[in-house]
Scaffold this active site. Structure first.
Site, mmCIF file in Angstrom:
data_model
loop_
_atom_site.group_PDB
_atom_site.id
_atom_site.type_symbol
_atom_site.label_atom_id
_atom_site.label_comp_id
_atom_site.label_asym_id
_atom_site.label_seq_id
_atom_site.Cartn_x
_atom_site.Cartn_y
_atom_site.Cartn_z
ATOM 1 N N ASP A 298 71.720 32.241 18.268
ATOM 2 C CA ASP A 298 70.845 31.728 19.050
ATOM 3 C C ASP A 298 71.507 30.318 19.721
ATOM 4 O O ASP A 298 72.797 30.111 19.616
ATOM 5 C CB ASP A 298 69.427 31.691 18.751
ATOM 6 C CG ASP A 298 68.495 31.846 19.707
ATOM 7 O OD1 ASP A 298 68.573 31.283 20.850
ATOM 8 O OD2 ASP A 298 67.590 32.538 19.549
ATOM 9 N N HIS A 332 73.589 31.077 22.203
ATOM 10 C CA HIS A 332 72.804 31.395 23.376
ATOM 11 C C HIS A 332 73.014 30.129 24.445
ATOM 12 O O HIS A 332 73.265 30.177 25.686
ATOM 13 C CB HIS A 332 71.299 31.483 23.192
ATOM 14 C CG HIS A 332 71.125 32.763 22.773
ATOM 15 N ND1 HIS A 332 69.941 33.370 22.463
ATOM 16 C CD2 HIS A 332 71.941 34.006 22.397
ATOM 17 C CE1 HIS A 332 70.183 34.451 21.844
ATOM 18 N NE2 HIS A 332 71.303 34.738 21.763
#
Length: 489
Positions: A298, A332
């Site tokens: 993430d 991300h």
């Protein structure tokens, strides 16, 4: 002048001082007077965990032995608790003040897959009070505390998290299904247990609303994945040299800490790790993050400060930070602010960082209802390659399309829930490969304002998409896109 929407699908074109509404300027700042974090200091007294019966066989549960060593050193006024080479299985470790937990090279703290060892506790989930399982390593209200060395902290995260079939190879999927757990009714998602599946498919909340205690969440305990390392309201915290990996949720989460240093650590999570953030620096003051390498599932290096009304009431911005000489691989976003930034963020410097293959490079995100002010963010000497989406990204409509935010206030009015992003300066940015060079989407009632980008060379499929901004300045920016690129609709 405020621009409403502007597409710049530029091919092989250099800008010199292309400015939108340049009547204002970003406040002067200096790269010579940078934020500093005070360092902890420890007595040289050293105790090995083997002195209290710890066994490096990868099977013996060493929780009690480690805690006895920590207690003994703490009572003597502090010092070093040494973890020698070996594979040390353990349950949750609770740190104490004046303790340097030192992991020798080839020492691994492997946290047990036995979830009964992790107590239900009050914690936080994405900026709000929530029931969580006890973190593998935690400390609250401490001063002078560290985790150092060249060893490994492994959260055994795969036993905690769900995974979708599309995220694994065929062989990995077969192995996962054979390991136990249960499948979603459509056969496309693996859950660690029936309890996890029920909580997930029924969208049960883990938030601690008035009148609820962690014990009230016993029927969904397996669903409440712990963050790997959590220091809450601590002073003079040091993480140095260690590899932190395989967290069930966020990996490193300092919360409301002061004088925080994260130096030369490695953070690794599989790409499929849901909420597998690398570092979430939340409501912290005076911090340094340098020389770190991250490869996560993430956001990588993320700045947060609480969510919505609860974050605004806390009122603690993340401020006075220096982030330099770091490398991010999968993630991300390389450097991220938000989306839980309701307490604000300010006076943060990002320098000499490399992002290789992240989804986005510099990523800023929020939404109506958050509130908070993000300002005085400075980045220079940022090098990117193979960014899957945008190299520079601002979006104040983050998550609006998802059902969980379906009831969010969409009115175009300024109130306490209006997020403010302003006064930032990015310079010396190089990106070789991105889907889009720059994306900026503010709010009609609160444009993103006073952003300077200068001395940039970005090779991307498309140029820029700008919506609801005020005083967005580009100076000596060279965007390289295909000759026949089209405006993004």
């Amino acid at each position: 002048m405020i621009f409403k929407k502007r597409f710049l699908p530029i091919a092989m074109m250099a800008f010199h001082s292309l400015t939108v509404a340049a009547q204002k300027t970003v406040e002067n700042y200096s790269w010579t007077n940078l934020p500093k974090a005070q360092q902890p200091a420890f007595k040289r007294d050293t105790v090995r965990i083997t002195a209290y019966g710890a066994q490096p066989d990868g099977h013996t549960l060493n929780t009690d032995a480690i805690h006895k060593a920590i207690d003994a050193v703490n009572k003597q006024g502090g010092g070093v608790v040494m973890v020698p080479p070996g594979l040390w299985m353990t349950g949750p470790i609770v740190m104490k003040s004046n303790i340097n937990l030192h992991l020798s090279e080839n020492a691994t703290l492997l946290f047990t897959p036995d979830k009964t060892q992790y107590a239900l506790t009050e914690g936080f989930y994405e900026g709000k009070s929530a029931a969580r399982n006890q973190s593998p390593i935690s400390g609250i209200n401490l001063e002078n505390v560290a985790i150092t060395g060249k060893g490994i902290v492994d959260g055994n995260g795969d036993v905690w998290r769900a995974v979708h079939k599309s995220q694994l190879t065929e062989g990995q999927w077969k192995e996962k299904v054979a390991s136990g757990g249960v499948l979603k009714d459509d056969g496309k998602t693996w859950y660690p247990s029936e309890q996890f599946k029920k909580a997930s498919t029924e969208n049960k909340s883990m938030l601690l609303t008035p009148g609820k205690t962690p014990k009230d969440f016993a029927d969904m305990k397996d669903f409440l994945r712990p963050n790997l390392v959590v220091f809450n309201n601590c002073k003079k915290v040091l993480l140095e040299g260690v590899t932190f990996q395989n967290s069930a949720a966020w990996c490193i989460h300092p919360l409301m800490c002061q004088d925080l240093t994260i130096r030369n650590v490695r953070v690794e999570n599989p790409e499929y790790a849901h909420n597998g953030d690398g570092m979430d620096i939340e409501s912290c003051k005076n911090f340094l993050i340098e020389g770190c390498t991250l490869d996560v599932g993430d956001d990588a290096i993320c700045i947060k400060s609480g969510k919505d009304e609860e974050g605004r009431k806390r009122g603690m911005p993340t401020e006075n930070g220096l982030i330099r000489n770091n490398i991010v691989y999968n993630g991300h976003g390389g450097f991220v602010v938000g989306s839980e930034m309701s307490g604000g963020a300010r006076n943060i410097f990002v320098q000499n960082c490399t992002f290789m293959g992240t989804d986005k490079g510099l990523r800023f995100k929020s939404v109506r209802g958050r509130g908070g002010v993000v300002e005085k963010i400075y980045a220079k000497d940022i090098y990117m390659k193979d960014i899957a989406q945008e190299a520079v990204f601002f979006d104040l409509f983050y998550f609006v399309k998802f059902a969980t935010d379906g009831a969010r206030d969409m009115r175009e009015e300024v109130n306490e829930g209006t997020p403010v992003f302003r006064d930032m300066h990015f310079e010396n940015i190089v990106c070789n490969g991105a889907s889009k060079a720059v994306f900026i989407r503010g709010l009609a009632e609160m444009p993103i304002k006073n952003i300077i980008m200068e001395n940039m060379v970005i090779t991307a499929d498309t140029g820029m998409e700008l919506t609801d901004g005020d005083n967005i300045q580009f100076k000596n920016v060279h965007l390289i896109t295909p000759e026949k690129s089209q405006a993004v609709k």
